[in-house]
Design a protein around this motif. Structure first.
Motif: not given
Length: 746
Positions: A328-334
């Motif tokens: 699993i890869f999880e990330a938050t971008f903005s």
């Protein structure tokens, strides 16, 4: 039957009776005996914008002297569209491009093609003009064949004339008579095949450049009308500010001042000369008193603010069933709020004439929508407002052009008879233009045992990305009037072209995915369309994730993309960009990295892939893009140099957004009001080389080009920094402080 129908028409009965006519219907009496009415068939779809403006003479006019005029509802924004449209018209009409006069967006003369936006000018207007020109050529050949008593196949069109093999010749002007071209276009056209092209596919020098580089009047800023007055608007100091009092006496006493205009929160000064207006504006601003309040979000925690403001969610795409199995890869971008950054501030000229009509010259991207908005603001009939496009400083999106037009129109309505020129100041452009919306993107993706993407969950939070007029409420002047007109409520709208969700659905083959747009109806800052809309941030987040998944799969990033791509045209640009870049697995020098990015703009326009090489200085946090190599498939090529111009410019603008640009604000005011507080890419930081390789697709439909580079270029920068430093950056822009913090040098 035709005679009977003529005898019982209302007009013929009244004309023949000469007296009282009593009408009645027997429809109900025979209702049981008559067959049900057949609904009229919908009109056959026509190519591009011909579907909306269906008559040939809406697009092409030929005068008795054989002069040719072509009309387009699209505007030249610096993208070179005038040149490309001339090429397609010249090709099909068998006329030299220099012999054609092109009229661009003008509510009194051209077809209504809405906005010049979304990289759709060639797809819509180009297709319309090309097909209209081909059909006009066919009509000319048919008319010459009738006059000569020959078959049309025995004739040829050349240099504004039709020629027969026996030497007979008729000019276009001689052949066109009356309303010959006032016919509805046909769905099919006898287009010239690619092998016969003389103009399409050739690099033609842009027709808009000479005037710009030789100092000739080229922009709306250059327009000077007789007895014209100059105006400056005093903008509120903050979005929620309310004008409580103003003593205009000091400004009115200054040399050259003709008038001070106040209407609610709208405050402006008019003078004989421009610098007189600037001085008076400053005096008036000093005398104005405003009541301000804190209405802006907390910039230090913008992602949380975006999530808090969510009003509803819509499903952009959904297939299969999500899974949490595998790696699993999880990330938050903005992405922050960003501006258009037009080097020349917005400008417009307006004149209320003696007959009650209003002329407005503007660099708006939509003359017809702007006309409707201005008419609503001034409570005038639309047909009394005439909006003429003139070029401005290019911006690719909804900057202050429409607002400047509204400013000029409102002031002109108070001073009828006088042409009024409004020029914004730099701080006004930075503070008051509609911004590109901030965005938050969360991704959770899973790899299966074969190293393929098995599951993909993508959530984005954002406002609408277009509030273009849009009604008068989209205009600052209308909002600031005493009888203020409020903007229309923003609505969630998921469409194939996309908005904030543009390119949120990856083109890659992923069996299980779900893409949601968490919509923000309330807009803490004023926002609208900025080049590529949501595609810039969505592609950045998606392509950054693709690279991380490739690392998890122990795969080369380019090979990993190809592993998940079935579209042959997409594969072709990926492979071409990698090949021309010299993509390999060789170790890069220390602090240097390579990165890749790909997208098909809107998943239905141009395909673009780009590879970049960057150098990172850990001590300073400085990032320099050394070179960029891109491949693009835009369908049929009209002007190769135009495609290169657009792609090069898109790459450079995206680098600027990605490394430097963010609107700054406190709880009350915008604080990034100049080039110091809002830095952009400077010449010293431009890559050493930018290569554009165009895939030839003769005979294919035109595909939108102008905004294709934004997302892939941002992703390539991000992935190259990851390769150089081993650290992934998630929040745009990648400022020096963020680079230093990521590599542990803060």
């Amino acid at each position: 039957m035709g005679i009977l129908q003529e005898e019982i028409t209302r007009r013929s009965v009244i004309a023949s009776a000469g007296g009282l006519v009593v009408g009645f219907s027997l429809g109900r009496a025979f209702a049981q005996e008559l067959p049900p009415a057949t609904p009229p068939a919908p009109p056959v779809s026509l190519p591009g914008s011909l579907d909306d403006e269906r008559f040939l003479d809406s697009w092409i006019r030929i005068d008795p002297d054989s002069s040719v005029t072509v009309f387009t509802g699209k505007a030249e924004l610096g993208q070179g569209i005038r040149t490309a449209l001339l090429q397609v018209a010249a090709e099909e009409l068998e006329v030299d491009p220099a012999e054609i006069r092109l009229i661009t967006a003008d509510t009194g003369r051209t077809p209504n093609e809405g906005f010049t936006a979304g990289s759709q000018s060639m797809q819509n207007s180009g297709a319309a003009i090309r097909n209209a020109a081909a059909q006009v050529r066919a009509l000319l050949l048919a008319e010459a064949a009738r006059r000569f008593g020959l078959a049309a196949t025995e004739l040829r069109a050349e240099n504004k004339a039709v020629l027969a093999k026996d030497g007979r010749r008729a000019t276009y002007g001689e052949l066109v008579s009356g309303r010959m071209l006032h016919v509805e276009a046909q769905p099919q056209s006898a287009l010239k095949p690619p092998g016969t092209f003389r103009v399409i596919g050739k690099t033609l020098p842009r027709v808009d450049i000479p005037g710009k580089v030789t100092g000739q009047p080229a922009y709306v800023h250059d327009l000077r009308l007789e007895a014209m007055l100059h105006a400056r608007v005093v903008r509120p100091p903050s979005p929620a500010a309310r004008l409580t009092e103003v003593d205009a006496s000091a400004a009115e006493a200054l040399p050259g001042v003709a008038s001070v205009v106040r209407d609610g929160n709208f405050l402006a000064v008019v003078a004989s000369k421009e610098f007189q207006a600037v001085n008076a504006m400053r005096a008036l601003a000093a005398a104005a008193r405003w009541q301000e309040s804190e209405t802006l979000p907390d910039q230090t925690d913008l992602p949380a603010e975006l999530q808090r403001l969510e009003s509803e969610a819509g499903t952009v795409a959904e297939t299969g069933m999500l899974s949490s199995d595998g790696k699993i890869f999880e990330a938050t971008f903005s992405r922050p709020y960003q501006i258009h950054g037009s080097i020349g501030p917005s400008c417009a000229v307006a004149q209320m004439k003696a007959d009650g009509t209003l002329d407005v010259w503007s660099h708006t991207q939509g003359v017809f929508p702007d006309r409707a908005a201005i008419a609503e603001m001034l409570a005038m009939p639309e047909d009394k407002v005439h909006v003429i496009h003139m070029e401005g400083s290019g911006c690719y999106g909804h900057n202050g052009a429409d607002d400047a037009a509204a400013d000029a129109a409102l002031i002109a309505s108070k001073l009828p008879g006088k042409p009024i020129r409004v020029q914004w100041m730099r701080e006004q452009e930075h503070s008051w233009e509609p911004y590109g919306p901030a965005m938050l993107m969360k991704i959770s993706a899973a790899l299966d045992d074969q190293g393929r993407i098995a599951s993909w969950a993508y959530d984005l939070w954002s406002n609408t990305h277009s509030t273009r007029p849009g009604g008068a409420g989209a205009l600052l002047a209308a909002r600031h009037k005493a009888e203020a007109i409020q903007p229309k409520p923003a609505k969630l709208n998921i469409s194939p072209s996309g908005n904030g969700d543009r390119n949120a659905d990856p083109l890659y083959v992923i069996p299980n995915k779900r893409v949601l747009w968490h919509f923000l109806a309330d807009m803490p800052l004023r926002v609208s369309a900025l080049r590529a809309l949501g595609a810039y941030a969505n592609v950045f987040a998606i392509e950054s994730t693709i690279d991380e998944l490739a690392l998890m799969a122990d795969a080369d990033p380019v090979e990993f993309r190809l592993r998940h791509m079935e579209d042959p045209r997409a594969r072709a640009v990926i492979e071409l960009a990698a090949q021309r870049f010299g993509w390999d697995k060789a170790q890069m020098p220390r602090n240097r990295g390579r990165g890749f990015g790909f997208a098909r703009y809107k998943n239905l326009a141009a395909y673009l892939a780009v590879a970049m090489e960057v150098d990172v200085e850990p001590e300073t946090g400085s990032v320099h893009v050394i070179r960029a190599v891109s491949a693009i498939d835009s369908g049929e090529i009209v002007n190769p140099d135009g495609i290169r111009n657009q792609t090069e410019g898109g790459i450079l603008q995206s680098i600027s957004w990605t490394l430097y640009e963010a609107v700054a604000f406190d709880r009350t005011r915008i604080t990034s009001t100049d080039w110091s507080s809002y830095p952009i890419l400077r010449f010293a930081s431009v890559p050493e080389s930018v290569e554009i390789h165009i895939v030839e697709r003769p005979g294919e439909p035109f595909l939108g080009t102008g905004e294709a580079a934004q997302g892939p270029a941002a992703a390539a920068v991000a992935n190259a920094i990851r390769d150089a430093t081993g650290k992934r950056l998630y929040d745009l822009p990648f400022t020096r402080d963020r680079i230093r913090s990521a590599v542990g040098r803060a």
